[in-house]
Design an enzyme around this catalytic site. Sequence first.
Site, PDB file in Angstrom:
ATOM      1  N   TYR A 144       0.819  -1.220   0.000  1.00  0.00           N
ATOM      2  CA  TYR A 144       0.000   0.000   0.000  1.00  0.00           C
ATOM      3  C   TYR A 144       0.853   1.271   0.000  1.00  0.00           C
ATOM      4  O   TYR A 144       0.315   2.370  -0.004  1.00  0.00           O
ATOM      5  CB  TYR A 144      -1.057  -0.003   1.113  1.00  0.00           C
ATOM      6  CG  TYR A 144      -0.593  -0.235   2.536  1.00  0.00           C
ATOM      7  CD1 TYR A 144       0.346   0.582   3.156  1.00  0.00           C
ATOM      8  CD2 TYR A 144      -1.156  -1.266   3.290  1.00  0.00           C
ATOM      9  CE1 TYR A 144       0.725   0.383   4.482  1.00  0.00           C
ATOM     10  CE2 TYR A 144      -0.786  -1.484   4.615  1.00  0.00           C
ATOM     11  CZ  TYR A 144       0.154  -0.647   5.203  1.00  0.00           C
ATOM     12  OH  TYR A 144       0.536  -0.841   6.508  1.00  0.00           O
ATOM     13  N   LYS A 159       5.035   4.596   4.796  1.00  0.00           N
ATOM     14  CA  LYS A 159       5.732   3.614   3.947  1.00  0.00           C
ATOM     15  C   LYS A 159       6.031   4.219   2.575  1.00  0.00           C
ATOM     16  O   LYS A 159       7.054   3.900   1.965  1.00  0.00           O
ATOM     17  CB  LYS A 159       4.895   2.340   3.789  1.00  0.00           C
ATOM     18  CG  LYS A 159       4.639   1.563   5.084  1.00  0.00           C
ATOM     19  CD  LYS A 159       5.832   0.758   5.533  1.00  0.00           C
ATOM     20  CE  LYS A 159       5.491  -0.164   6.697  1.00  0.00           C
ATOM     21  NZ  LYS A 159       6.673  -0.789   7.303  1.00  0.00           N
TER      22      LYS A 159
HETATM   23  C1  HXC Z   1      -6.935   4.854  17.170  1.00  0.00           C
HETATM   24  C2  HXC Z   1      -4.921   4.798  18.308  1.00  0.00           C
HETATM   25  C3  HXC Z   1      -4.944   3.375  18.326  1.00  0.00           C
HETATM   26  C4  HXC Z   1      -6.070   2.726  17.715  1.00  0.00           C
HETATM   27  C5  HXC Z   1      -3.137   4.051  19.329  1.00  0.00           C
HETATM   28  N1  HXC Z   1      -3.782   5.154  18.926  1.00  0.00           N
HETATM   29  N2  HXC Z   1      -3.825   2.945  18.973  1.00  0.00           N
HETATM   30  N3  HXC Z   1      -5.899   5.530  17.731  1.00  0.00           N
HETATM   31  N4  HXC Z   1      -7.037   3.496  17.144  1.00  0.00           N
HETATM   32  N5  HXC Z   1      -6.189   1.395  17.686  1.00  0.00           N
HETATM   33  C6  HXC Z   1      -3.376   6.540  19.160  1.00  0.00           C
HETATM   34  C7  HXC Z   1      -3.433   6.849  20.650  1.00  0.00           C
HETATM   35  O1  HXC Z   1      -4.755   7.137  21.064  1.00  0.00           O
HETATM   36  C8  HXC Z   1      -2.507   8.071  20.736  1.00  0.00           C
HETATM   37  O2  HXC Z   1      -3.146   9.238  20.267  1.00  0.00           O
HETATM   38  C9  HXC Z   1      -1.440   7.725  19.707  1.00  0.00           C
HETATM   39  O3  HXC Z   1      -2.026   6.766  18.812  1.00  0.00           O
HETATM   40  C10 HXC Z   1      -0.213   7.133  20.354  1.00  0.00           C
HETATM   41  O4  HXC Z   1      -0.589   5.988  21.090  1.00  0.00           O
HETATM   42  P1  HXC Z   1       0.363   5.357  22.225  1.00  0.00           P
HETATM   43  O5  HXC Z   1      -0.270   4.093  22.671  1.00  0.00           O
HETATM   44  O6  HXC Z   1       0.680   6.383  23.254  1.00  0.00           O
HETATM   45  O7  HXC Z   1       1.696   5.123  21.398  1.00  0.00           O
HETATM   46  P2  HXC Z   1       2.905   4.150  21.675  1.00  0.00           P
HETATM   47  O8  HXC Z   1       2.864   3.596  23.092  1.00  0.00           O
HETATM   48  O9  HXC Z   1       4.103   4.845  21.234  1.00  0.00           O
HETATM   49  O10 HXC Z   1       2.588   2.900  20.719  1.00  0.00           O
HETATM   50  C11 HXC Z   1       2.688   3.018  19.307  1.00  0.00           C
HETATM   51  C12 HXC Z   1       1.616   2.178  18.604  1.00  0.00           C
HETATM   52  C13 HXC Z   1       1.632   0.737  19.132  1.00  0.00           C
HETATM   53  C14 HXC Z   1       1.876   2.240  17.101  1.00  0.00           C
HETATM   54  C15 HXC Z   1       0.244   2.794  18.883  1.00  0.00           C
HETATM   55  O11 HXC Z   1       0.587  -0.026  18.568  1.00  0.00           O
HETATM   56  C16 HXC Z   1       2.959   0.090  18.908  1.00  0.00           C
HETATM   57  O12 HXC Z   1       3.882   0.295  19.665  1.00  0.00           O
HETATM   58  N6  HXC Z   1       3.074  -0.743  17.895  1.00  0.00           N
HETATM   59  C17 HXC Z   1       4.332  -1.427  17.535  1.00  0.00           C
HETATM   60  C18 HXC Z   1       4.096  -2.729  16.894  1.00  0.00           C
HETATM   61  C19 HXC Z   1       3.189  -2.689  15.711  1.00  0.00           C
HETATM   62  O13 HXC Z   1       2.255  -1.885  15.628  1.00  0.00           O
HETATM   63  N7  HXC Z   1       3.421  -3.593  14.795  1.00  0.00           N
HETATM   64  C20 HXC Z   1       2.558  -3.766  13.651  1.00  0.00           C
HETATM   65  C21 HXC Z   1       3.205  -3.291  12.443  1.00  0.00           C
HETATM   66  S1  HXC Z   1       2.286  -3.927  11.157  1.00  0.00           S
HETATM   67  P3  HXC Z   1      -3.859  10.314  21.260  1.00  0.00           P
HETATM   68  O14 HXC Z   1      -4.422  11.343  20.332  1.00  0.00           O
HETATM   69  O15 HXC Z   1      -4.910   9.572  22.027  1.00  0.00           O
HETATM   70  O16 HXC Z   1      -2.765  10.843  22.159  1.00  0.00           O
HETATM   71  C22 HXC Z   1       2.625  -3.170   9.763  1.00  0.00           C
HETATM   72  C23 HXC Z   1       2.022  -3.886   8.604  1.00  0.00           C
HETATM   73  C24 HXC Z   1       2.527  -3.485   7.334  1.00  0.00           C
HETATM   74  O17 HXC Z   1       3.241  -2.161   9.728  1.00  0.00           O
HETATM   75  C25 HXC Z   1       2.055  -4.238   6.095  1.00  0.00           C
HETATM   76  C26 HXC Z   1       1.005  -5.232   6.166  1.00  0.00           C
HETATM   77  C27 HXC Z   1       0.521  -5.752   4.832  1.00  0.00           C
END
Ligand code: HXC
Length: 256
Positions: A144, A159
């Site tokens: 994407y 990306k």
């Molecule tokens: C809406 C969301 C949310 C959700 C987080 N936020 N999750 N908003 N829906 N499900 C918002 C929060 O409310 C906050 O905004 C802001 O994002 C930051 O959230 P935090 O939890 O404080 O951030 P942090 O602790 O730094 O965590 C980052 C993260 C988390 C991205 C949210 O999920 C993470 O650490 N992920 C790492 C692993 C990961 O995601 N892997 C998957 C990659 S898959 P506000 O406004 O409330 O402050 C991928 C696939 C690619 O990339 C290709 C596939 C085909």
Amino acid sequence: MLLKGKTIIVTGGSNGMGKYMAMSFVAEGANVVITGRDKERLENAKLEIAQLGDHIEVFQMDVRDPDHVAAMVEFTDKTFGSIDGLVNNAAGNFIVETAKLSPNGWKTVIDIVLNGTFYCSSAVGNYWINKGTKGSIINMLATYAWGAGAGVAHSAAAKAGVMSLTRTLAVEWGSKYGIRVNGIAPGPIERTGGAGKLWESEEAAKRTIQAVPLKRLGKPEEIGDLATFIMSDKASYMNGEIVTLDGGQWLNQFPF
Ligand code: HXC
């Protein structure tokens, strides 16, 4: 032993595709440093990867912090004496309608994916430039990046930025320093962070598989094999390339 003697850093290497790439690199004789935010997850991954070879180290860090990134480069050089490869794999993602995405949600994913890739590439690239040595970078993309990421606008935009950085650095650093920069664009791969977040329900998984011409999810081991080839000297003329590994999914505009 395609990677014997090479030292490779894999960001976000404690689980999913990052862990499987690290496994493949170690099995092919490389020294590997995996990075991640969670110490316990890193140590668990180290135990698992060490079954394949003992050249595995961990470094706890957040790719969003350039000071952490600088310390990671120093640690890798001190531990293994050189750096030959970097995989920018650390990612953050969640499904959300764009209308409901908060500014901080947008910023968080851009920070991890796009800024984190730049910080790591800049630090490792400068390490090579200052030493007068060459290396290879692999950036993890998604199909994407050039298509549409409905429900993941933040990740798709990030990306796409990484795709542009991949091509720009391939030309800039390839011409001046012989540094190779390539990308891998995975489709739906099982046992990954994406699998847990983007097609977690049975219904979503079925729909996803239906859209893949080969009618299955990819395996993280297949990503490991591809990354190993790109990192190796067998791919020494590959530069600026983005290799899709998605079973043909993104081409499937008109399924039958
Ligand atoms: C809406 C969301 C949310 C959700 C987080 N936020 N999750 N908003 N829906 N499900 C918002 C929060 O409310 C906050 O905004 C802001 O994002 C930051 O959230 P935090 O939890 O404080 O951030 P942090 O602790 O730094 O965590 C980052 C993260 C988390 C991205 C949210 O999920 C993470 O650490 N992920 C790492 C692993 C990961 O995601 N892997 C998957 C990659 S898959 P506000 O406004 O409330 O402050 C991928 C696939 C690619 O990339 C290709 C596939 C085909």
